[in-house]
Design a protein around this motif. Structure first.
Motif, PDB file in Angstrom:
ATOM      1  N   VAL A 140      -0.529  26.124 -40.259  1.00 53.20           N
ATOM      2  CA  VAL A 140      -0.265  27.439 -40.846  1.00 53.20           C
ATOM      3  C   VAL A 140      -1.607  28.162 -41.018  1.00 53.20           C
ATOM      4  N   GLY A 141      -1.751  29.291 -40.302  1.00 51.35           N
ATOM      5  CA  GLY A 141      -3.005  30.054 -40.327  1.00 51.35           C
ATOM      6  C   GLY A 141      -3.893  29.645 -39.169  1.00 51.35           C
ATOM      7  N   ALA A 142      -4.376  30.616 -38.403  1.00 50.75           N
ATOM      8  CA  ALA A 142      -5.281  30.320 -37.287  1.00 50.75           C
ATOM      9  C   ALA A 142      -6.594  31.068 -37.463  1.00 50.75           C
ATOM     10  N   GLY A 143      -7.119  31.029 -38.691  1.00 49.18           N
ATOM     11  CA  GLY A 143      -8.517  31.414 -38.929  1.00 49.18           C
ATOM     12  C   GLY A 143      -9.382  30.285 -38.398  1.00 49.18           C
ATOM     13  N   SER A 144     -10.666  30.258 -38.743  1.00 45.00           N
ATOM     14  CA  SER A 144     -11.519  29.254 -38.101  1.00 45.00           C
ATOM     15  C   SER A 144     -11.083  27.834 -38.447  1.00 45.00           C
ATOM     16  N   GLN A 145     -10.633  27.583 -39.683  1.00 44.49           N
ATOM     17  CA  GLN A 145     -10.206  26.219 -40.036  1.00 44.49           C
ATOM     18  C   GLN A 145      -8.921  25.836 -39.281  1.00 44.49           C
ATOM     19  N   GLY A 146      -7.990  26.785 -39.157  1.00 45.58           N
ATOM     20  CA  GLY A 146      -6.766  26.510 -38.400  1.00 45.58           C
ATOM     21  C   GLY A 146      -7.067  26.226 -36.937  1.00 45.58           C
ATOM     22  N   LEU A 147      -7.982  26.992 -36.358  1.00 42.33           N
ATOM     23  CA  LEU A 147      -8.355  26.793 -34.953  1.00 42.33           C
ATOM     24  C   LEU A 147      -8.984  25.417 -34.755  1.00 42.33           C
ATOM     25  N   LEU A 148      -9.877  25.033 -35.684  1.00 40.42           N
ATOM     26  CA  LEU A 148     -10.535  23.729 -35.556  1.00 40.42           C
ATOM     27  C   LEU A 148      -9.527  22.597 -35.738  1.00 40.42           C
ATOM     28  N   LEU A 149      -8.527  22.800 -36.589  1.00 40.72           N
ATOM     29  CA  LEU A 149      -7.467  21.783 -36.731  1.00 40.72           C
ATOM     30  C   LEU A 149      -6.700  21.632 -35.423  1.00 40.72           C
ATOM     31  N   CYS A 150      -6.360  22.768 -34.786  1.00 43.46           N
ATOM     32  CA  CYS A 150      -5.659  22.697 -33.495  1.00 43.46           C
ATOM     33  C   CYS A 150      -6.483  21.909 -32.486  1.00 43.46           C
ATOM     34  N   LEU A 151      -7.779  22.226 -32.437  1.00 46.61           N
ATOM     35  CA  LEU A 151      -8.681  21.553 -31.507  1.00 46.61           C
ATOM     36  C   LEU A 151      -8.723  20.044 -31.790  1.00 46.61           C
ATOM     37  N   ALA A 152      -8.850  19.684 -33.074  1.00 50.51           N
ATOM     38  CA  ALA A 152      -8.984  18.276 -33.446  1.00 50.51           C
ATOM     39  C   ALA A 152      -7.661  17.520 -33.270  1.00 50.51           C
ATOM     40  N   LEU A 153      -6.529  18.182 -33.516  1.00 46.06           N
ATOM     41  CA  LEU A 153      -5.228  17.531 -33.287  1.00 46.06           C
ATOM     42  C   LEU A 153      -5.033  17.282 -31.789  1.00 46.06           C
ATOM     43  N   HIS A 154      -5.443  18.265 -30.991  1.00 47.49           N
ATOM     44  CA  HIS A 154      -5.358  18.127 -29.534  1.00 47.49           C
ATOM     45  C   HIS A 154      -6.241  16.955 -29.072  1.00 47.49           C
ATOM     46  N   GLU A 155      -7.449  16.852 -29.638  1.00 47.35           N
ATOM     47  CA  GLU A 155      -8.373  15.757 -29.315  1.00 47.35           C
ATOM     48  C   GLU A 155      -7.711  14.405 -29.571  1.00 47.35           C
ATOM     49  N   LEU A 156      -6.934  14.359 -30.672  1.00 45.40           N
ATOM     50  CA  LEU A 156      -6.278  13.108 -31.070  1.00 45.40           C
ATOM     51  C   LEU A 156      -5.046  12.789 -30.223  1.00 45.40           C
ATOM     52  N   GLY A 157      -4.526  13.780 -29.504  1.00 43.23           N
ATOM     53  CA  GLY A 157      -3.298  13.558 -28.725  1.00 43.23           C
ATOM     54  C   GLY A 157      -2.039  13.893 -29.497  1.00 43.23           C
ATOM     55  N   ALA A 158      -2.193  14.637 -30.609  1.00 42.44           N
ATOM     56  CA  ALA A 158      -1.026  15.123 -31.354  1.00 42.44           C
ATOM     57  C   ALA A 158      -0.674  16.517 -30.848  1.00 42.44           C
ATOM     58  N   HIS A 159       0.544  16.980 -31.133  1.00 42.60           N
ATOM     59  CA  HIS A 159       0.982  18.311 -30.722  1.00 42.60           C
ATOM     60  C   HIS A 159       0.764  19.278 -31.874  1.00 42.60           C
ATOM     61  N   ALA A 160       0.050  20.376 -31.623  1.00 42.09           N
ATOM     62  CA  ALA A 160      -0.196  21.375 -32.659  1.00 42.09           C
ATOM     63  C   ALA A 160       0.453  22.693 -32.268  1.00 42.09           C
ATOM     64  N   VAL A 161       1.199  23.275 -33.208  1.00 38.91           N
ATOM     65  CA  VAL A 161       1.796  24.600 -33.034  1.00 38.91           C
ATOM     66  C   VAL A 161       1.284  25.447 -34.196  1.00 38.91           C
ATOM     67  N   VAL A 162       0.893  26.705 -33.946  1.00 40.73           N
ATOM     68  CA  VAL A 162       0.398  27.535 -35.049  1.00 40.73           C
ATOM     69  C   VAL A 162       1.462  28.510 -35.537  1.00 40.73           C
ATOM     70  N   GLN A 163       1.392  28.756 -36.829  1.00 41.69           N
ATOM     71  CA  GLN A 163       2.180  29.824 -37.461  1.00 41.69           C
ATOM     72  C   GLN A 163       1.166  30.830 -37.976  1.00 41.69           C
ATOM     73  N   GLU A 164       1.115  31.997 -37.330  1.00 41.96           N
ATOM     74  CA  GLU A 164       0.035  32.961 -37.603  1.00 41.96           C
ATOM     75  C   GLU A 164       0.506  34.343 -37.151  1.00 41.96           C
ATOM     76  N   PRO A 165       0.391  35.366 -38.039  1.00 34.87           N
ATOM     77  CA  PRO A 165       0.874  36.694 -37.661  1.00 34.87           C
ATOM     78  C   PRO A 165      -0.034  37.446 -36.680  1.00 34.87           C
ATOM     79  N   HIS A 166      -1.327  37.089 -36.627  1.00 32.56           N
ATOM     80  CA  HIS A 166      -2.301  37.826 -35.824  1.00 32.56           C
ATOM     81  C   HIS A 166      -2.260  37.314 -34.376  1.00 32.56           C
ATOM     82  N   GLU A 167      -1.792  38.171 -33.445  1.00 30.41           N
ATOM     83  CA  GLU A 167      -1.552  37.737 -32.062  1.00 30.41           C
ATOM     84  C   GLU A 167      -2.841  37.232 -31.387  1.00 30.41           C
ATOM     85  N   GLY A 168      -3.974  37.894 -31.662  1.00 27.75           N
ATOM     86  CA  GLY A 168      -5.245  37.470 -31.050  1.00 27.75           C
ATOM     87  C   GLY A 168      -5.622  36.055 -31.458  1.00 27.75           C
ATOM     88  N   ARG A 169      -5.352  35.726 -32.724  1.00 22.07           N
ATOM     89  CA  ARG A 169      -5.669  34.370 -33.198  1.00 22.07           C
ATOM     90  C   ARG A 169      -4.741  33.333 -32.576  1.00 22.07           C
TER      91      ARG A 169
END
Ligand code: ZN
Ligand code: ZN
Length: 319
Positions: free
Chosen positions: A166-195
């Motif tokens: 939830v949230g794709a500010g810098s911490q949300g983006l880094l979580l997505c990156l780190a979850l991907h690194e681990l082999g988990a599936h990450a989906v974001v919930q974020e209103p800002h289309e660019g993020r």
């Protein structure tokens, strides 16, 4: 040397100050890059009060230029990332390895002068040498990435698990990156289309619906957590990373009927979490520098701080 201080809320000034001395158990670091996050904005706007003039910044990387007399395992010339939370090492929490809960914690940039200066003195054990192969952009993100990876460690996510960020500010983006690194599936919930687009480019997957095993809340927006909670599977785990003083919209029925686990995750524990991230950067398994989207000079610090809330991705200052 030049340093950037806050003279009053939303007023920064580049000042000329003496270079710090290098204490016997410290290293002197020539700063090369500094990342900015929401905590810096809280200091900048005055919502996290400090005594002016205040030296800003806490997510820094640079190069060792001097080593204190009692320091044995650091060398001049080493590139380093700075761990900006100096735990005391003596209290019950520190002795249990739970240093993020240390009541004596020195928080660089918050209750201790920051890193937005050409030279800073740092206790040697909190200046982490990195492999020469690590790009400056990646090294600058070490601290923020360690916050994300520590939340993942504490959550117990395993490869293949479905995670809602939830949230794709810098911490949300880094979580997505780190979850991907681990082999988990990450989906974001974020209103800002660019993020959202940026998150997808970092490994987040397209997805809506519900049934997520884990939720990572990074926005600090109570309504966003409320929406996200309804999308977590029974038995799921909710990690709160974003911080807000506002009450959550949450009842015990939400947790009990669906048997959810709710946990807060604050920074990281010394020394293992930083050591793990520095290792991962050295192996090249993760490149967090991709989240850096706006680069500024030291003299443009005011613009850099003002940009944190509008730029998709992370802003940073290079020296
Ligand atoms: Zn930060
Ligand atoms: Zn302690």
């Amino acid at each position: 040397m030049r340093a950037v201080v806050l003279t009053e809320p939303e007023r920064l000034r580049v000042v000329d100050v003496p270079e710090p001395d290098c204490g016997p158990r410290e290293v002197l670091v020539r700063m090369r890059g500094l990342g900015l996050c929401g905590s810096d904005v809280a200091v900048y706007t005055g919502s996290r009060p400090v005594t002016a003039p205040w030296l800003m910044g806490h997510e820094g990387a640079g190069e060792i230029v001097a080593v204190g007399a009692e320091v044995e395992n650091r060398q001049v010339g080493q590139p380093v990332a700075i761990e900006p939370n100096y735990c005391c090492g003596r209290c019950a929490q520190c002795r249990a390895g739970f240093t993020s809960a240390c009541p004596n914690r020195v928080i660089v940039g918050m209750n201790h002068p920051g890193l937005l200066a050409e030279y800073v003195a740092v206790p040697a054990e909190f200046a982490w040498p990195a492999a020469e192969t690590v790009a400056l952009e990646d090294l600058v993100c070490t601290e923020a990435l360690t916050v994300a990876r520590s939340a993942i460690r504490r959550s117990g996510v395993a490869p293949g698990d479905r995670c809602l960020v939830v949230g794709a500010g810098s911490q949300g983006l880094l979580l997505c990156l780190a979850l991907h690194e681990l082999g988990a599936h990450a989906v974001v919930q974020e209103p800002h289309e660019g993020r959202v687009e940026l998150a997808r480019s970092l490994g987040a997957e397209a997805g809506d619906g519900d049934g997520y095993d884990f939720l990572f809340e990074t926005s600090g927006v109570p309504q966003a957590l409320r929406t996200g909670l309804d999308r977590v599977a029974p038995g799921g785990t909710v990690l709160l990373v974003g911080i807000s003083e506002r009450p959550l919209e949450l009842s015990s029925a939400d947790l009990v009927y669906r048997q959810l686990t709710l946990r807060g995750s604050l920074i990281y524990d010394h020394p293992n979490d930083f050591a793990d991230t520095i290792d991962a950067l050295g192996r090249g398994t993760i490149s967090p520098g991709k989240v850096l989207q706006a680069r500024f000079d030291l003299t443009e610090a005011a613009e850099a701080f003002a940009s944190v809330r509008t730029v998709a991705g992370k802003s940073w200052i290079s020296f």
